[in-house]
Motif scaffolding. Structure first.
Motif, mmCIF file in Angstrom:
data_model
loop_
_atom_site.group_PDB
_atom_site.id
_atom_site.type_symbol
_atom_site.label_atom_id
_atom_site.label_comp_id
_atom_site.label_asym_id
_atom_site.label_seq_id
_atom_site.Cartn_x
_atom_site.Cartn_y
_atom_site.Cartn_z
ATOM 1 N N ASN A 1 55.186 1.410 6.624
ATOM 2 C CA ASN A 1 54.872 2.621 7.219
ATOM 3 C C ASN A 1 52.575 1.491 7.716
ATOM 4 O O ASN A 1 52.697 1.892 6.141
ATOM 5 C CB ASN A 1 54.448 3.506 7.140
ATOM 6 C CG ASN A 1 55.419 4.370 7.312
ATOM 7 O OD1 ASN A 1 56.534 3.600 8.026
ATOM 8 N ND2 ASN A 1 56.089 5.326 6.327
ATOM 9 N N ARG A 2 52.261 1.130 8.695
ATOM 10 C CA ARG A 2 51.429 0.643 8.225
ATOM 11 C C ARG A 2 50.507 2.214 9.100
ATOM 12 O O ARG A 2 50.384 2.955 9.783
ATOM 13 C CB ARG A 2 50.711 -0.125 9.917
ATOM 14 C CG ARG A 2 49.710 -0.562 9.932
ATOM 15 C CD ARG A 2 48.839 -1.639 10.504
ATOM 16 N NE ARG A 2 49.046 -1.876 11.616
ATOM 17 C CZ ARG A 2 48.753 -2.791 12.663
ATOM 18 N NH1 ARG A 2 48.342 -4.064 12.213
ATOM 19 N NH2 ARG A 2 49.375 -2.522 13.621
ATOM 20 N N THR A 3 49.530 2.294 7.559
ATOM 21 C CA THR A 3 48.752 3.573 7.735
ATOM 22 C C THR A 3 47.731 3.138 8.989
ATOM 23 O O THR A 3 47.482 4.395 9.161
ATOM 24 C CB THR A 3 48.047 3.828 6.628
ATOM 25 O OG1 THR A 3 49.553 3.409 5.320
ATOM 26 C CG2 THR A 3 47.712 5.113 6.192
ATOM 27 N N VAL A 4 47.002 2.113 8.585
ATOM 28 C CA VAL A 4 45.525 2.400 9.718
ATOM 29 C C VAL A 4 45.343 0.445 9.287
ATOM 30 O O VAL A 4 45.803 0.260 8.274
ATOM 31 C CB VAL A 4 44.421 3.079 8.839
ATOM 32 C CG1 VAL A 4 44.198 3.294 8.016
ATOM 33 C CG2 VAL A 4 43.550 3.550 10.842
ATOM 34 N N GLY A 5 44.883 0.929 10.549
ATOM 35 C CA GLY A 5 44.717 -1.198 10.346
ATOM 36 C C GLY A 5 42.870 -1.219 10.085
ATOM 37 O O GLY A 5 42.443 0.228 9.470
ATOM 38 N N LEU A 6 42.189 -2.716 9.480
ATOM 39 C CA LEU A 6 41.358 -2.614 8.556
ATOM 40 C C LEU A 6 39.452 -2.274 9.802
ATOM 41 O O LEU A 6 39.085 -2.432 8.646
ATOM 42 C CB LEU A 6 40.840 -3.693 8.537
ATOM 43 C CG LEU A 6 41.727 -4.811 7.515
ATOM 44 C CD1 LEU A 6 42.259 -5.654 6.798
ATOM 45 C CD2 LEU A 6 42.001 -3.866 5.988
ATOM 46 N N ARG B 1 40.171 5.036 5.943
ATOM 47 C CA ARG B 1 40.415 4.135 5.909
ATOM 48 C C ARG B 1 39.060 3.898 4.376
ATOM 49 O O ARG B 1 38.670 2.821 3.608
ATOM 50 C CB ARG B 1 38.931 2.823 6.955
ATOM 51 C CG ARG B 1 40.282 1.965 7.693
ATOM 52 C CD ARG B 1 39.602 1.378 9.114
ATOM 53 N NE ARG B 1 40.377 1.009 9.864
ATOM 54 C CZ ARG B 1 39.537 1.766 10.767
ATOM 55 N NH1 ARG B 1 38.769 3.037 10.946
ATOM 56 N NH2 ARG B 1 40.728 1.507 12.145
ATOM 57 N N GLU B 2 37.765 4.954 4.346
ATOM 58 C CA GLU B 2 37.216 5.106 4.106
ATOM 59 C C GLU B 2 37.636 5.341 2.172
ATOM 60 O O GLU B 2 37.213 5.549 1.778
ATOM 61 C CB GLU B 2 35.659 6.053 4.470
ATOM 62 C CG GLU B 2 34.907 6.002 4.553
ATOM 63 C CD GLU B 2 33.825 5.967 5.241
ATOM 64 O OE1 GLU B 2 33.601 7.211 5.259
ATOM 65 O OE2 GLU B 2 32.931 5.524 6.708
ATOM 66 N N ALA B 3 38.401 6.811 2.474
ATOM 67 C CA ALA B 3 39.040 7.180 1.110
ATOM 68 C C ALA B 3 40.009 6.362 0.735
ATOM 69 O O ALA B 3 39.856 6.513 -0.677
ATOM 70 C CB ALA B 3 40.189 8.679 1.788
ATOM 71 N N ARG C 1 52.792 8.631 6.335
ATOM 72 C CA ARG C 1 51.805 7.543 6.976
ATOM 73 C C ARG C 1 51.272 6.960 6.323
ATOM 74 O O ARG C 1 50.821 5.606 6.087
ATOM 75 C CB ARG C 1 51.273 8.147 8.288
ATOM 76 C CG ARG C 1 50.575 6.665 8.919
ATOM 77 C CD ARG C 1 51.142 6.974 10.219
ATOM 78 N NE ARG C 1 49.575 6.129 10.650
ATOM 79 C CZ ARG C 1 49.500 6.362 12.612
ATOM 80 N NH1 ARG C 1 50.144 7.347 12.946
ATOM 81 N NH2 ARG C 1 48.694 5.665 12.941
ATOM 82 N N GLY C 2 50.445 7.608 4.892
ATOM 83 C CA GLY C 2 50.335 7.129 3.914
ATOM 84 C C GLY C 2 48.645 7.477 3.857
ATOM 85 O O GLY C 2 47.396 6.869 3.034
ATOM 86 N N TYR C 3 48.050 8.648 4.877
ATOM 87 C CA TYR C 3 47.036 9.042 4.782
ATOM 88 C C TYR C 3 46.321 10.357 3.382
ATOM 89 O O TYR C 3 47.684 11.181 3.560
ATOM 90 C CB TYR C 3 46.645 10.380 5.996
ATOM 91 C CG TYR C 3 46.391 9.747 7.314
ATOM 92 C CD1 TYR C 3 46.833 8.381 7.532
ATOM 93 C CD2 TYR C 3 46.327 10.553 8.517
ATOM 94 C CE1 TYR C 3 47.009 7.385 9.011
ATOM 95 C CE2 TYR C 3 46.004 9.769 9.754
ATOM 96 C CZ TYR C 3 45.934 8.640 10.154
ATOM 97 O OH TYR C 3 46.393 7.861 11.543
ATOM 98 N N PRO C 4 45.372 9.610 2.807
ATOM 99 C CA PRO C 4 45.606 10.623 1.174
ATOM 100 C C PRO C 4 44.476 11.641 1.650
ATOM 101 O O PRO C 4 43.962 12.048 2.831
ATOM 102 C CB PRO C 4 43.844 9.848 0.951
ATOM 103 C CG PRO C 4 43.682 8.436 1.431
ATOM 104 C CD PRO C 4 44.473 8.904 3.140
#
Ligand code: ATP
Ligand code: MG
Length: 558
Positions: free
Chosen positions: A543-548, A333-335, A300-303
């Motif tokens: 993939n949408r990782t997370v919204g803003l 988001r912060e990462a 999903r793109g989470y680091p």
């Protein structure tokens, strides 16, 4: 990973006190002990960060141990996936890779020792009979008629069990403790059972397999584990953990401490339940981006740093907490924010035609790769007469606070020009299909030549240059913040029917079309998006990782 120690917690305090008291002059040893019967999830990340983090911060060692005593559901695929997930999170077992199955021979010898000292016996009761004679919380159990077998008879029978002389389920080895103990785990628990099943590590060498409660303390002792950390559901097993270590001659004496499991809103964090989702094809696999598995989150793109940061923030306690999803998403988001390049993409395209822009004209406009960090440079955006904007950025009859495009209104096309909406074009069924605008040629870069105020800024892509792609938008798999289900229950009633939205006609900057899987972009105004491994040469998939922004506070009250 940061060099700073995580904030303290009751386990860190315990370890510090043990070291202070000079109890572990050789250093402390911890272990992360997954059963290889599934992929790791975010709950495991909590345990990994705790165990490896303690070893790192107290100059100790942490091993990765596969707790592989149940041949039924274990496989090399899971072993490899677990190893790569631990590495991905940023931890290193420094060669300390163990399998409980490596100790089968030693465990067998320990069992012999228990039989020798009169502390274990072979029992011929069936599994059902063992269950029904175990008693309840208020009633003591009943002694097995085989409890007083002689040492010689027990030794002979146990050897025959190993040799394959008996059928599955016909006999077990039990500890001889106390059928009236208030702790049910101490009512002559089973130590070994017969299983004619090929094991992923030992093949067909064994047909008796040791139980978790026997294997775990002894594996810890063999490896010199000092602090054996596990989740609270094992609290009542601790008495048996201690009993085993007190009745067998082991090279070291580990101690068990429990902490509370991670649970996360709208999510299940247990391999057993995640297996059901995979087997019933609710998701596309263990790495479906909606899964709370490390492989799903990676896809999903989470680091990984975001997950480690999350584990630090939630801390380690003995209290049950159902952590809000926004805590995890904020870490992501912060990462991502400081290092993720920005890009333009339009996920619900609406055509915008600039009537006074010459048909055959094109130009390149500079855009910042990261508005907060100019060192990340610029890229060129192609601009022409026909663009796409987001459908959501136009309203025919806008409310007061709507600062985007509407009939007669002027907005800024980011990095480009100011445009004013002149006309709305509809198809035969009345749907808006095109917006016709004029632009101010003096406003290149998006600044009004006369300093007039233009409040709204929207993003866009050139219809002539942009590339079609697919976007997958995710919501939680479950509609209940504390979902519960079982393998025979009605899964559909707990699932969120809109956990996946696929948009197969999004328009992206041409530079994004060939990006490598795993690359994350911030689509300006839309969120972070990660290139999926399903991408092909002709179609990129994001993939949408997370919204803003945190949308949870709002959606929950609504
Ligand atoms: P199952 O649900 O089938 O029991 P599991 O998800 O608990 O599986 P295990 O292989 O039993 O996975 O767990 C390995 C280690 O990770 C154990 O030490 C366990 O205590 C820890 N662990 C598992 N789930 C969590 C969780 N949700 N939070 C914290 N630690 C966890
Ligand atoms: Mg478990």
């Amino acid at each position: 990973m940061s060099d700073q120690h995580p904030p303290t917690n009751f386990i860190r305090q315990l370890v510090a006190a043990d070291i202070e008291a000079g109890r572990y002059r050789q250093g402390i040893t911890t272990r992360f002990p997954p059963e290889p019967n599934g992929y790791l999830h975010i709950g495991h990340a909590k345990s990994i960060c705790l165990n490896f983090g303690l070893a790192r911060d107290f100059d100790g060692h942490c091993a990765l141990r596969f707790d592989d005593t149940n041949p039924d559901r274990e496989s090399p695929e899971f072993v490899e996936a677990i190893k790569s997930d631990v590495r991905w999170l940023g931890f290193d077992w420094e060669g300390r890779l163990h399998h409980a199955s490596d100790y089968f021979e030693q465990l067998y010898e320990f069992a012999i020792e228990l039989i020798d000292s009169g502390n274990a016996y072979v029992c011929d009761l069936s599994p059902d009979e063992i269950r029904s004679t175990r008693g309840t919380l208020t009633e003591p159990g009943v002694n097995s008629p085989f409890r007083d077998r002689s040492r010689e008879e027990n030794l002979a029978l146990f050897k025959k069990m190993r040799a394959g002389a008996f059928a599955e389920g016909s006999r077990v080895l039990r500890a001889r403790i106390d059928m009236a103990s208030p702790n049910l785990h101490l009512r002559d628990p089973t130590l070994y059972r017969i299983r004619y099943q090929t094991h992923h590590n030992t093949g067909d060498h064994w047909c008796i397999y040791p139980m978790y409660d026997f294997t775990h303390p002894l594996s810890d002792a063999i490896e010199g584990v000092t602090h054996s950390l596990c989740t609270l559901e094992f609290e009542d097993n601790r008495a048996l953990y201690d009993w085993v270590l007190e009745h067998v001659t082991t090279p070291s004496r580990p101690y068990q401490t429990e902490f509370s499991r991670l649970s996360l809103e709208y999510t299940v964090v247990s391999k057993r339940l995640l297996t059901i989702l995979v087997e019933q094809k609710v998701v596309s696999g263990w790495d479906d981006p909606r899964m709370p598995t490390l492989s799903g989150m990676r896809r999903r793109g989470y680091p990984p740093e975001a997950l480690v940061d999350f584990c630090t923030r939630i801390g380690v306690t003995r209290n049950h907490q159902n952590v809000e999803l926004s805590v995890l998403e904020n870490c992501v988001r912060e990462a991502l924010d400081p290092r993720t390049p920005r890009a333009f993409a339009v996920i619900r395209p609406l055509k915008l035609v600039i009537e006074n822009y010459p048909e055959d004209q094109e130009e390149d406009l500079a855009a910042l790769n990261h508005p907060g960090d100019e060192s990340q440079g610029t890229r060129q955006l192609s601009f022409c007469r026909e663009l796409y904007i987001e459908h959501d950025d136009f309203l025919e009859d806008p409310p007061k606070k709507f600062f985007r495009l509407a009939p007669g209104r002027e907005v800024r096309l980011r990095y480009a020009y100011l445009v004013t909406c002149r006309e709305v074009v509809r198809d035969a069924s009345g749907n808006i299909v095109e917006i016709r605008c004029t632009y101010d040629p003096q406003s290149r870069g998006g600044n009004a030549p006369d300093g007039r105020k233009v409040k709204g800024t929207i993003h866009w892509v050139s219809a002539r240059h942009s590339v079609r792609a697919e976007a997958r938008l995710y919501q939680p798999l479950f509609s209940d913040p504390e979902p519960g289900f079982s393998s025979d229950g009605d899964l559909d009633s707990v699932l969120n029917a809109t956990s996946l939205t696929t948009l197969d006609d999004i328009q992206v900057e041409p530079g994004l079309a060939q990006a490598k899987p795993g690359t994350v972009f911030q689509f300006e105004r839309l969120g972070y998006f990660c290139v999926d491994r399903d991408s092909t040469n002709s179609m990129a998939v994001f993939n949408r990782t997370v919204g803003l922004r945190d949308s949870w506070a709002r959606s929950r009250s609504g």
